[in-house]
Design an enzyme around this catalytic site. Structure first.
Site: not given
Ligand code: NAD
Length: 437
Positions: A105, A232, A234-235, A237-238
């Site tokens: 990471k 959340g 983001g990617n 959550g959506y």
């Molecule tokens: P992202 O940056 O696209 O989205 C993160 C979201 O969380 C944003 O909408 C942000 O506004 C929101 N957020 C931040 N702090 C917050 C809070 N205190 N309360 C509510 N919402 C909050 O990131 P992502 O890629 O969607 O990643 C989200 C999580 O998923 C992380 O823990 C990441 O490690 C994990 N993850 C991501 C992937 C991936 O493929 N992107 C894969 C495995 C795990």
């Protein structure tokens, strides 16, 4: 009450699994320590002409099963303890979903929202220059994570290829360059990315949840449709919200870092995530986006806090933001019957105990969100083999991997009468030790 660092939490999760395994002290030490830690301080030219030093990390935790694999996070609070935990979880995750990769990471201490596009590009390229000697298709393969995107991966790959060209390590032909693209995954599709990668983490989570629901035969609190709250947007959550909505579940609450929204009547209303996203893009935040029907209606729904979202009376709670969201402070107040951990490390070990006693099924991050790294692995394989798979093929292979991984973990949990996280760790540790005792 002491708040533990994510890495302390990760070690405590490992400790629980180790009690069920007969390991030597050497094996435990090897599993608990990163193989290599890289710390970099690199300059970036800002738009005002000044140069600023940024701090970055790359942790290479375990390579027993293959090249290190794991995202790069841009966040002002990124620190070594967090990156170590995330790298460790990647090693466990790759073993759980049975892909031939290890755990790594990276992170840069930065608030990307304070940078211009040009500054962000220079930061991304210079971070790659700083870690270039330690990455490569067969060494360490980074990907996107919080605040990093396919566009950022493209800048990073371009920079990496430039470095290799300068070193005359590659011939300037397409085949060689395409292979080097395998150094990063999560790239844009027209630049060596895989179809289905952007949606993969959310899609994989929805497959795992549906596989669990088949076992649990869970009845909805308010009727046939299960209700879901997602923290959340983001990617991850959506997409998880979208796929669960498509699978017939009712999304009743959503949040981002600025706050949360809840439908007007939790017993019958639901959000359409696609409309909410459209609205969020227009407004820049979720507040005020109550897109229940086919249009965004400002009179429906209400704004709640992120804390309230976690404690809502829903069937499924999906933390999809950051670590340490469910702790001893709120675990007793969680009312969901299932927690699908799409974020990494959202639940502390103490909270885990409380949730387990309350009979809440927690689908651990190392299983629930492993769809992302699974399709990253597919992308890596396509780049190295010069192939481009169809989206249907990617999604089908992902579904098979997720359902298989779920069943292995579920069976272990049933057999040993333990929670699914401990079961996932047991399965993963056995697989890592098979390769390197
Ligand atoms: P992202 O940056 O696209 O989205 C993160 C979201 O969380 C944003 O909408 C942000 O506004 C929101 N957020 C931040 N702090 C917050 C809070 N205190 N309360 C509510 N919402 C909050 O990131 P992502 O890629 O969607 O990643 C989200 C999580 O998923 C992380 O823990 C990441 O490690 C994990 N993850 C991501 C992937 C991936 O493929 N992107 C894969 C495995 C795990």
């Amino acid at each position: 009450m002491t708040r533990h660092s994510p890495f302390e939490n990760a070690l405590s999760q490992l400790g629980k699994a180790i009690k069920h395994l007969n390991l030597t002290k050497f094996q435990v030490t090897r599993l608990s320590n990163p193989e290599k830690i890289i710390t970099v301080n690199f300059p970036v030219k800002l738009d005002n002409g000044e140069e600023k030093i940024f701090h970055g990390f790359r942790v290479q935790f375990n390579s027993a099963r293959g090249p290190y694999k794991g995202g790069i996070r841009y966040h002002p609070q990124v620190d070594m303890e967090e990156v170590k935990a995330l790298a460790f979880w990647m090693a466990i995750k790759c073993a759980v979903c049975d892909i031939p990769m290890g755990g790594g990471k990276g992170g840069v201490e930065v608030n990307p929202k304070e940078l211009s596009e040009g500054e962000l590009e220079r930061l991304s390229r210079n971070y790659v220059r700083a870690i270039a000697a330690d990455i490569g298709p067969y060494v360490d393969v980074p990907a996107p994570d919080v605040n990093t995107t396919p566009k950022i991966m493209k800048w990073m790959v371009e920079e990496y290829i430039n470095i290799k060209k300068q070193e005359s390590r590659i011939k300037n032909n397409k085949k060689e360059i395409d292979k080097l693209k395998a150094t990063f995954t999560g790239k844009p599709v027209d630049f060596g990315g895989s179809l289905g990668r952007t949606e993969a983490t959310g899609r994989g989570g929805s497959y795992v949840l549906q596989a669990l629901l088949k076992q649990l035969k869970l009845k909805g609190r308010y009727g046939k449709e299960l209700t879901v709250a997602v923290q959340g947007f983001g990617n991850v959550g959506y997409y998880v919200a979208k796929f669960l909505h498509d699978a017939g579940m009712r999304i009743v609450a959503l949040s981002d870092s600025k706050g949360a929204i809840l439908v007007k009547d939790i017993k019958k209303d639901g959000f359409n995530p696609e409309l909410v996203l459209k609205c969020k893009k227009e407004k820049g935040e979720l507040s005020g986006c109550y897109c229940v029907g086919s249009v965004c209606d400002l009179r429906n729904g209400k704004t709640i806090s992120n804390k309230e979202l976690l404690e809502l009376p829903v069937d499924v709670l999906v933390p999809a933001a950051l670590e340490n969201q469910i702790t001893v402070k709120n675990a007793e107040k969680i009312k969901a019957k299932v927690i699908l951990e799409m974020a990494n490390g959202p639940t502390s070990p103490e909270a885990d105990e409380i949730l387990h006693k309350k009979g809440i099924s927690v689908v651990p991050d190392v299983l629930a969100n492993s769809g992302g790294v699974t399709v990253s692995y597919f992308e890596w394989k396509q780049n190295l083999e010069g192939e481009s798979w169809s989206e249907d093929k990617v999604n089908l292979m992902l579904k098979n991997k997720m359902e298989k991984a779920f069943l292995v973990v579920w069976d272990e949990a049933k057999k040993q009468k333990i929670d699914m996280r401990t079961a996932a760790f047991i399965v993963a540790v056995r697989k890592i030790l098979e390769k390197r005792g």
